[in-house]
Design an enzyme around this catalytic site. Structure first.
Site, mmCIF file in Angstrom:
data_model
loop_
_atom_site.group_PDB
_atom_site.id
_atom_site.type_symbol
_atom_site.label_atom_id
_atom_site.label_comp_id
_atom_site.label_asym_id
_atom_site.label_seq_id
_atom_site.Cartn_x
_atom_site.Cartn_y
_atom_site.Cartn_z
ATOM 1 N N HIS A 97 0.823 -1.223 0.000
ATOM 2 C CA HIS A 97 0.000 0.000 0.000
ATOM 3 C C HIS A 97 0.854 1.269 0.000
ATOM 4 C CE1 HIS A 97 -3.576 2.279 0.199
ATOM 5 N NE2 HIS A 97 -4.269 1.518 1.015
ATOM 6 N N ASP A 105 -2.747 1.688 -4.219
ATOM 7 C CA ASP A 105 -3.943 1.901 -3.402
ATOM 8 C C ASP A 105 -4.971 0.820 -3.703
ATOM 9 O OD1 ASP A 105 -2.816 4.130 -2.245
ATOM 10 O OD2 ASP A 105 -3.597 5.479 -3.789
#
Lengths: 235, 469
Positions: free
Chosen positions: B442, B446
């Protein structure tokens, strides 16, 4: 004796790790007989490399110096590479060159001595101190460190063409030699010397000593190895 | 007895004028298994370091000459008990060898083919040749946690460390010998390792618990202190192999580096099943290769990566490095629970289904028969792991650093699912379903990006178009 075909690859200025990845990749290919012997010529951005036998006290870089530090698997102790130094990595299958590590080192030295002859510099060996030296007083112009796996060589020599040799003594105790003096071709000749100009002489000397006929590494073959080079190139 | 069949390892002849060699590093420790031709030790002659391969497959029974010793050519330096012969008890293993092994860390995936050197700082100048009854080296065992090297950093790293008040010894080094590189220290600072860095606002942990380096999970290297744990009643104790230690280190480091998130998609594999049924016979008869689902899923994944390039990237310091090629890592479990290796197939974007199938079979075979070359495990840009073969239906795989994603292929199972016909009528049908689980970093990717990648991958598989392959 018949000359053997071999490749030569001029990488230009290339980060140490990237060239090292490429060396290992090419060494696998040479070992498997996929490609003939190959010589890589390269210049590295400033980097200090240590060998298997480097003692910690050898490296004493001042804080803030813009230099990388890499621990390698080559023989020998610490050394410095930087722009203006001709680094040569012969990736040779020593099964074709006599299976003798000492002879290989002497032959590498011989090729450097012949390279320097082309510039009217008279260099020599010093017993027990692998590398190439100018004499009276002794000053080192070329360092050697080699790694062998399955009789295939990686690493090689670094010839000081035109660079400030201060890092050899200020940043490290190069090669573990206290009080050794280091010099460059430019300093000895009293004029600027381009690495390119030396490279051709170096290639001819290798051809002579190792009985090779060097030709450029074909683009097709090279494509197979750009994977490793490419992954590091974006660094 | 083992001694009847044992194979001696002798100092090799490295040239007519070479009479002796110095042992610089044992790459295996006593009691460890080794295959013929696998590198066993490194020796040094002049300014040349040479890897010496094992003369036989078996167990390294005994090391007779320690690191730093210079011995004459032909001197017996180790004994290998061949496969099938009883191996020496662990207690017979000379102490220094064990301690050395504990100080080594080897990347399990071999991602960079590195082995740490934790050699004691000692003069290794060739001494007088020693005879066959080489005495054990008096050298003390190296520091058990291999951290001695870490203070040995480049000035750039030193400066960054000083600026951020980071104790370099707390940073997990990925350079050779576990050295801390610029990338490591930047990643460490980015990850909140530096005391100055404020904890992210959303972090629920109380302030005193925020990523203080000393409080991080103990590192495998530390766990592997030179003294093995004493067995208590009902326990057995065995040393970790270098591969096990490497896996432990790599997994821990990945979790400490990447912000792992896993997302799962359900895929209707009916068309892939049909395509495989059709191609299976052709591949077997024409090309002699067994077609499993893995190459089909891999092929669709590689194509989907083409549309979502950040899945095939690397976080390098503050930069995003996108790879123009897909070097696909395939996690291969070694038989008998001996570990895991991730061989890499290079430039898969240029392979058709047959080529990819062959490459997967070849590299898995090489991995299981320990014939991998250093290059075979380097340079991966995306990894697929396939625990579904054992019946798993969900997983949260750990990313192989420095990649940003790993796809977990789960079991193909028939499940009742609701399908809607052209008139909008729902019914329950039996469909071959498969879960695909993607762990991604991450820091770079995303949730929406990952989900869209997975959506497109699912679409490719559900609408499998064989003409495209």
């Amino acid at each position: 004796m018949a000359e053997r075909n071999a490749y030569v690859l001029n990488l230009g200025v290339t980060p140490y790790m990237e060239a090292w990845d490429l060396q290992r990749s090419l060494a696998s290919a040479v070992s498997l007989g996929e490609i003939p012997d190959i010589v890589i010529f390269v210049e590295h951005p400033p980097v200090i490399t240590t060998g298997r036998r480097t003692n910690e006290g050898e490296v004493h870089v001042p804080p803030g110096a813009e230099v990388d530090l890499v621990e390698t698997d080559r023989g020998g102790k610490s050394t410095f590479h930087g722009p203006g130094q001709l680094v040569c990595y012969p990736i040779f299958d020593l099964n074709r060159h006599g299976r003798d590590v000492k002879k290989y080192c002497r032959d590498l030295e011989e090729s450097v001595i012949q390279t320097l002859v082309a510039f009217e510099l008279e260099a020599t060996r010093i017993e027990g101190l692998t590398g190439v030296w100018l004499e009276r007083p002794p000053r080192k112009i070329c360092s050697i460190g080699v790694h062998i796996s399955r009789w295939v060589t990686t690493h090689g020599y670094a010839l000081n063409v035109d660079l400030d040799p201060a890092p050899f003594t200020d940043w490290i105790t190069a090669c573990g030699l206290e009080d050794a003096a280091f010099t460059t071709m430019a300093r000895e000749l009293g004029r600027p010397v381009a690495v390119n100009e030396v490279r051709d002489a170096a290639a001819r000397a290798l051809e002579e000593v190792f009985e090779l006929r060097l030709e450029p590494f074909p683009a097709d073959d090279r494509a197979a190895f750009t994977v490793q080079a490419g992954s590091a190139a974006s660094a | 007895m083992a001694t009847e069949t044992a194979v001696d390892v002798v100092m090799p002849q490295m040239g007519v004028s070479v009479s002796e060699g110095t042992i610089t590093k044992w790459l295996k420790s006593g009691g460890e298994e080794i295959s013929a031709d696998e590198p066993l030790l490194e020796i040094s002659t002049d300014k040349v370091d040479t890897e010496v391969p094992s003369p036989a497959t078996g167990t390294l029974q005994e090391i007779l000459s320690q690191e730093g010793e210079t011995v004459a050519v032909g001197t017996k330096i180790a004994v290998i008990s061949p496969e099938g012969a009883p191996a020496a008890e662990a207690a017979d293993v000379p102490e220094p060898a064990t301690a050395q092994a504990a100080a080594e860390s080897e990347d399990a995936s071999g991602a960079e083919g590195e082995t740490a050197t934790a050699e004691p700082a000692q003069e290794a100048e060739p001494g007088p040749a020693e005879t066959a009854e080489a005495r054990p080296s008096p050298q003390p065992p190296p520091a058990g946690d291999g951290r001695g090297d870490k203070a040995f950093v480049s000035p750039v790293v030193g400066r960054i460390a000083a600026e951020h008040s980071v104790d370099v010894t707390q940073v997990e080094g990925t350079g050779r010998g576990g050295r801390v590189t610029k990338k490591d220290i930047l990643a460490f600072i980015d990850s909140g390792g530096a005391k100055e860095t404020p904890a992210p606002a959303q972090e629920p942990a109380p302030p005193e618990a925020h990523a203080k380096p000393a409080e991080r999970a103990p590192e495998p290297a530390t766990v592997q202190a030179a003294t093995p744990a004493a067995p208590q009643a009902g326990e057995t104790v065995e040393p970790m192999t270098p591969m096990r230690k490497g896996i432990a280190e790599h997994m821990r480091r990945s979790l400490d580096t990447a912000a792992h998130v896993t997302t799962t998609f359900e895929v209707d594999m009916a068309r892939v099943v049909a395509a495989r049924e059709k191609l299976k016979r052709e591949f077997q008869e024409k090309h002699g290769v067994k077609l499993t689902y893995l190459p089909l899923i891999a092929r669709a994944t590689i194509d989907t990566i083409g549309d979502w390039p950040w899945m095939n990237a690397e976080v390098r310091g503050d930069s995003i490095v996108v790879k123009q090629y897909v070097n696909l890592g395939i996690a291969v479990a070694l038989e008998g629970g001996k570990g895991l290796i991730v061989p890499v197939i290079k430039s898969t974007e240029g392979l058709n289904l047959l080529g990819l199938t062959r490459a997967i079979i070849a590299i898995a075979d090489r991995a299981r028969s320990k014939k991998l070359l250093p290059d075979d495990v380097q340079g991966g840009t995306f990894t697929i792991t396939n625990p579904g073969g054992f019946g798993a239906i969900h997983g949260t795989p750990i990313i192989s650093q420095p990649q940003v994603a790993i796809l977990d292929v789960e079991a193909l199972v028939k499940r009742p699912v609701v399908v809607t016909d052209d008139d909008g009528n729902d019914s329950i049908a039996i469909r071959p379903m498969m879960n695909l689980c993607l762990s991604y970093d991450h820091r770079l990717v995303d949730g929406a990006y990952a989900a869209q990648f997975m959506r497109d991958l699912r679409e490719r598989l559900q609408t499998w178009d064989e003409s495209a392959y």
